[in-house]
Design a protein around this motif. Structure first.
Motif, PDB file in Angstrom:
ATOM      1  N   ALA A  99      13.331   4.092  -8.455  1.00 23.56           N
ATOM      2  CA  ALA A  99      12.039   4.585  -8.923  1.00 23.56           C
ATOM      3  C   ALA A  99      11.229   3.449  -9.541  1.00 23.56           C
ATOM      4  N   TYR A 100      11.876   2.610 -10.335  1.00 25.83           N
ATOM      5  CA  TYR A 100      11.182   1.461 -10.919  1.00 25.83           C
ATOM      6  C   TYR A 100      10.745   0.488  -9.818  1.00 25.83           C
ATOM      7  N   LEU A 101      11.591   0.335  -8.797  1.00 26.78           N
ATOM      8  CA  LEU A 101      11.238  -0.548  -7.678  1.00 26.78           C
ATOM      9  C   LEU A 101       9.990  -0.041  -6.961  1.00 26.78           C
ATOM     10  N   PHE A 102       9.915   1.255  -6.689  1.00 23.84           N
ATOM     11  CA  PHE A 102       8.749   1.823  -6.000  1.00 23.84           C
ATOM     12  C   PHE A 102       7.481   1.590  -6.819  1.00 23.84           C
ATOM     13  N   SER A 103       7.574   1.789  -8.122  1.00 18.31           N
ATOM     14  CA  SER A 103       6.420   1.584  -8.989  1.00 18.31           C
ATOM     15  C   SER A 103       5.986   0.124  -8.970  1.00 18.31           C
ATOM     16  N   TYR A 104       6.956  -0.785  -9.006  1.00 25.54           N
ATOM     17  CA  TYR A 104       6.627  -2.210  -8.991  1.00 25.54           C
ATOM     18  C   TYR A 104       5.937  -2.618  -7.691  1.00 25.54           C
ATOM     19  N   LEU A 105       6.448  -2.144  -6.571  1.00 24.30           N
ATOM     20  CA  LEU A 105       5.866  -2.530  -5.286  1.00 24.30           C
ATOM     21  C   LEU A 105       4.414  -2.066  -5.170  1.00 24.30           C
ATOM     22  N   PHE A 106       4.113  -0.903  -5.725  1.00 28.08           N
ATOM     23  CA  PHE A 106       2.754  -0.364  -5.622  1.00 28.08           C
ATOM     24  C   PHE A 106       1.799  -1.019  -6.624  1.00 28.08           C
ATOM     25  N   ASP A 157       0.843  -1.197   0.000  1.00 27.91           N
ATOM     26  CA  ASP A 157       0.000   0.000   0.000  1.00 27.91           C
ATOM     27  C   ASP A 157       0.878   1.245   0.000  1.00 27.91           C
ATOM     28  N   ALA A 158       0.261   2.414  -0.163  1.00 24.69           N
ATOM     29  CA  ALA A 158       1.014   3.663  -0.316  1.00 24.69           C
ATOM     30  C   ALA A 158       1.943   3.944   0.860  1.00 24.69           C
ATOM     31  N   PRO A 159       1.482   3.833   2.128  1.00 23.41           N
ATOM     32  CA  PRO A 159       2.398   4.096   3.242  1.00 23.41           C
ATOM     33  C   PRO A 159       3.586   3.141   3.285  1.00 23.41           C
ATOM     34  N   MET A 160       3.359   1.888   2.898  1.00 26.24           N
ATOM     35  CA  MET A 160       4.463   0.930   2.898  1.00 26.24           C
ATOM     36  C   MET A 160       5.513   1.307   1.848  1.00 26.24           C
ATOM     37  N   VAL A 161       5.064   1.722   0.674  1.00 24.54           N
ATOM     38  CA  VAL A 161       6.011   2.125  -0.368  1.00 24.54           C
ATOM     39  C   VAL A 161       6.784   3.365   0.070  1.00 24.54           C
ATOM     40  N   LEU A 162       6.106   4.285   0.723  1.00 24.24           N
ATOM     41  CA  LEU A 162       6.781   5.482   1.228  1.00 24.24           C
ATOM     42  C   LEU A 162       7.842   5.112   2.263  1.00 24.24           C
ATOM     43  N   THR A 163       7.515   4.149   3.118  1.00 28.99           N
ATOM     44  CA  THR A 163       8.487   3.706   4.122  1.00 28.99           C
ATOM     45  C   THR A 163       9.689   3.058   3.455  1.00 28.99           C
ATOM     46  N   VAL A 164       9.443   2.251   2.432  1.00 22.73           N
ATOM     47  CA  VAL A 164      10.549   1.651   1.672  1.00 22.73           C
ATOM     48  C   VAL A 164      11.422   2.747   1.073  1.00 22.73           C
ATOM     49  N   ALA A 165      10.792   3.775   0.503  1.00 22.70           N
ATOM     50  CA  ALA A 165      11.540   4.875  -0.122  1.00 22.70           C
ATOM     51  C   ALA A 165      12.421   5.586   0.898  1.00 22.70           C
ATOM     52  N   VAL A 219       2.406   7.732 -15.956  1.00 24.58           N
ATOM     53  CA  VAL A 219       2.055   6.319 -16.105  1.00 24.58           C
ATOM     54  C   VAL A 219       2.847   5.461 -15.128  1.00 24.58           C
ATOM     55  N   LEU A 220       4.137   5.741 -15.010  1.00 21.42           N
ATOM     56  CA  LEU A 220       4.988   4.960 -14.108  1.00 21.42           C
ATOM     57  C   LEU A 220       4.498   5.049 -12.668  1.00 21.42           C
ATOM     58  N   PHE A 221       4.033   6.238 -12.267  1.00 17.98           N
ATOM     59  CA  PHE A 221       3.579   6.446 -10.884  1.00 17.98           C
ATOM     60  C   PHE A 221       2.072   6.697 -10.820  1.00 17.98           C
ATOM     61  N   ARG A 222       1.347   6.030 -11.667  1.00 23.53           N
ATOM     62  CA  ARG A 222      -0.100   6.172 -11.708  1.00 23.53           C
ATOM     63  C   ARG A 222      -0.711   5.846 -10.339  1.00 23.53           C
ATOM     64  N   ASP A 223      -1.590   6.743  -9.867  1.00 29.84           N
ATOM     65  CA  ASP A 223      -2.303   6.594  -8.582  1.00 29.84           C
ATOM     66  C   ASP A 223      -1.374   6.675  -7.375  1.00 29.84           C
ATOM     67  N   MET A 224      -0.119   7.028  -7.580  1.00 32.58           N
ATOM     68  CA  MET A 224       0.813   7.181  -6.474  1.00 32.58           C
ATOM     69  C   MET A 224       0.932   8.653  -6.097  1.00 32.58           C
TER      70      MET A 224
END
Length: 435
Positions: free
Chosen positions: A327-334, A225-233, A372-377
Motif C-alpha cells: 500500500a505504501y509502495l502504491f502511494s509512493y509510485l503515484f 499515472d493511475a493506470p500504471m499504478v493499477l497495473t503494478v497492483a 491522505v495516503l491515497f489522495r487523488d487515487m
C-alpha cells in the motif's frame, strides 16, 4: 642457426615465451569468425580459460607433456598474480584491502566462470551485489557473454545469507513454479556456492530489467499515472500470493526490489514484474489454523519507508505486513513521495535539520489516514487498505477480491481513456523506451 631446445633455455626465458604465445593466441581476431561482434578480448584467466580459449591454447598446453621446463613455465604463468586475467574489464578500480569483499571478488574467476565487472552495492566489505560476465557458456568470452547478478558474502553466518538461502530453498523446492521470481543459477539451484580461491559465498542470479525506481526516475515528475499504478497492483497481488503460499514473508517491499522482465525475454505477459532480494525474508511458521506472532521482540528489518507499523515495533511479520508495505509502495509510485518524506520538522517554532530531530516514522504512519495516503487515487486503494488493516497475524488474505477490485478499476480507464499505459497487460519496456 637452429633454435635452442627448450630445456637449454632459462626458466625466465621460457616463461616470457609462454606469455607471448598465450597473448598471441587469445588476441586472435579470427578464431570465431561467425560472430561479427567479437571484440578480440578474453575476460577469462590463464588458470581458468573459457571454452574457446582452452581450445586455442590446446596445442600450447600439450607441450607440457614432453618438456619439463615448459611445463614448469606454464604452471608459473598460470598462477602468477601479475597475470590473473587476460584483459581488464574495469578502468581505474583499485581495492587495497585484501579482506574487503570488493577485492576478494576480483581475485579470480568465481566458480571458474564468472568475471566481476561492476559493483552494484557493497556494505562494509562483508556482503554485496555485483554484475559479472558468465564465461562458462558455449560462446566463452565472446561478445555475447551473458551478464548475471552475483550476491556475495564473506561468511555463511551472515543473517542475510541465511534468510536468502532459506527463502530460495522454499521457493525453488516447491512442486509448482513460482512466476516472477529470479531463480538462482548455482549448481544446487537453491543454495550459495563457496569459492575457495576468493574465499566467498556467492549466489548467481539472472540479470533482470530496470526496477520501478529506475522507471520512475525517467517518467515526467517521477510519477506513475493511475493506470500504471493499477497495473503494478494487479501484478504484485499475484506475486505476493505465490510467495506467501510457500510460507515466505518478503519483508523487502520497495521500488528498487521490483524489476521489469529481462530485455528481449519472450513472454505472454509484458506487464510481468519480478520480486527480488530475499535477504530480509522470514519463514511463516505453520502452527495450525491460528498462528501466533513470536512472544519475543523481532529485529526490525526492511526499508523504514515501507515496512509496516507492526514491523517498527518488532512484532513478527506475516502476510498483512507485506500487503501494508505494498500500500505504501502504491502511494509512493503515484505521488513520488510518502507523507513521512516531508521536509525537516520544526523545534520551538524554528526549522531544524534531521541531525537535530528526527520524527518517528511509525508515528506519522499511524497518524496518516487513508484519505491522505491515497489522495487523488482511485477508491479501490482505500478499500484495499481497509482489507489489509483488518487482517490478523497469519490470516490468509482474500487475494482474488483485492486483485479483482483493481482489475475492475483499470477496465474503466481502458473504456474511457485508452492509452498505451492503460492496457491491463501494459508493456513496461514500451513505456521505458518511450520515456
Amino acid at each position: 642457426m637452429a633454435p635452442a631446445p627448450l630445456h637449454s633455455l632459462a626458466v625466465d626465458d621460457v616463461e616470457r615465451i609462454v606469455y607471448h604465445v598465450y597473448l598471441s593466441c587469445i588476441s586472435a581476431k579470427d578464431f570465431h569468425s561467425d560472430n561479427s561482434d567479437w571484440t578480440g578480448r578474453h575476460f577469462c584467466s590463464p588458470s581458468m580459460p573459457c571454452r574457446w580459449a582452452q581450445n586455442l591454447l590446446a596445442p600450447l598446453l600439450s607441450l607440457r607433456l614432453v618438456d619439463t621446463t615448459w611445463n614448469g613455465a606454464v604452471k608459473n604463468f598460470q598462477t602468477s598474480q601479475r597475470e590473473t586475467f587476460f584483459s581488464p574489464v574495469e578502468d581505474g578500480v583499485y581495492y587495497p584491502h585484501k579482506w574487503h569483499l570488493n577485492t576478494r571478488m576480483r581475485k579470480a574467476l568465481l566458480l571458474s566462470r564468472y568475471r566481476i565487472f561492476q559493483t552494484i552495492s557493497c556494505e562494509d566489505g562483508k556482503r554485496g551485489v555485483f554484475l559479472a560476465y558468465d564465461t562458462g557458456g558455449a560462446q566463452g568470452c565472446a561478445a555475447t557473454a551473458r551478464p548475471v547478478i552475483i550476491k556475495a558474502w564473506v561468511t555463511d553466518s551472515d543473517f542475510e545469507f541465511q534468510n536468502e538461502i532459506s527463502a530460495y530453498h522454499a521457493l525453488v523446492g516447491a512442486s509448482v513454479a513460482c512466476p516472477g521470481i529470479s531463480i538462482p543459477q548455482n549448481h544446487s539451484s537453491e543454495s550459495a556456492a563457496y569459492d575457495e580461491i576468493c574465499d566467498v559465498y556467492v549466489l548467481v542470479l539472472p540479470q533482470l530489467g530496470p526496477t520501478l525506481q529506475d522507471l520512475a526516475a525517467r517518467l515526467p515528475n517521477q510519477r506513475f499515472d493511475a493506470p500504471m499504478v493499477l497495473t503494478v497492483a494487479i501484478e504484485l497481488i499475484d506475486r505476493y500470493r505465490d510467495i506467501h503460499a510457500r510460507g515466505i514473508i518478503h519483508n523487502g517491499v520497495k521500488p528498487a526490489n521490483i524489476c521489469m522482465a529481462p530485455a528481449g525475454l519472450e513472454s505472454d505477459s509484458p506487464s510481468m514484474l519480478y520480486v527480488i532480494d530475499f535477504g530480509f525474508a522470514s519463514i511463516l511458521e505453520n502452527t495450525g489454523s491460528s498462528p501466533l506472532p513470536s512472544a519475543h521482540r523481532i529485529d526490525t528489518v526492511g526499508s523504514r519507508q515501507y515496512i509496516s507499523v507492526f514491523a517498527h515495533h518488532g512484532i513478527s511479520q506475516s502476510q498483512r505486513d507485506d500487503l501494508e508495505s505494498l500500500a505504501y509502495l502504491f502511494s509512493y509510485l503515484f505521488h513520488a513521495k510518502l507523507p513521512w518524506d516531508s521536509s525537516p520538522t520544526k523545534l520551538n517554532g524554528r526549522a531544524s535539520d534531521r541531525s537535530q530531530i528526527t520524527p518517528h516514522i511509525w508515528r506519522v504512519k499511524i497518524a496518516t489516514p487513508a484519505s491522505v495516503l491515497f489522495r487523488d487515487m482511485d477508491d479501490c486503494f482505500v478499500e484495499f487498505w481497509k482489507d489489509v488493516k483488518g487482517l490478523a497475524y497469519g490470516e490468509v488474505p482474500d487475494y482474488d477480491k483485492m486483485k479483482n477490485r483493481f482489475v475492475a478499476c483499470l477496465e474503466k480507464y481502458n473504456t474511457t481513456t485508452p492509452t498505451a499505459t492503460t492496457d491491463a497487460r501494459c508493456d513496461w519496456w514500451n513505456i521505458w523506451d518511450n520515456c
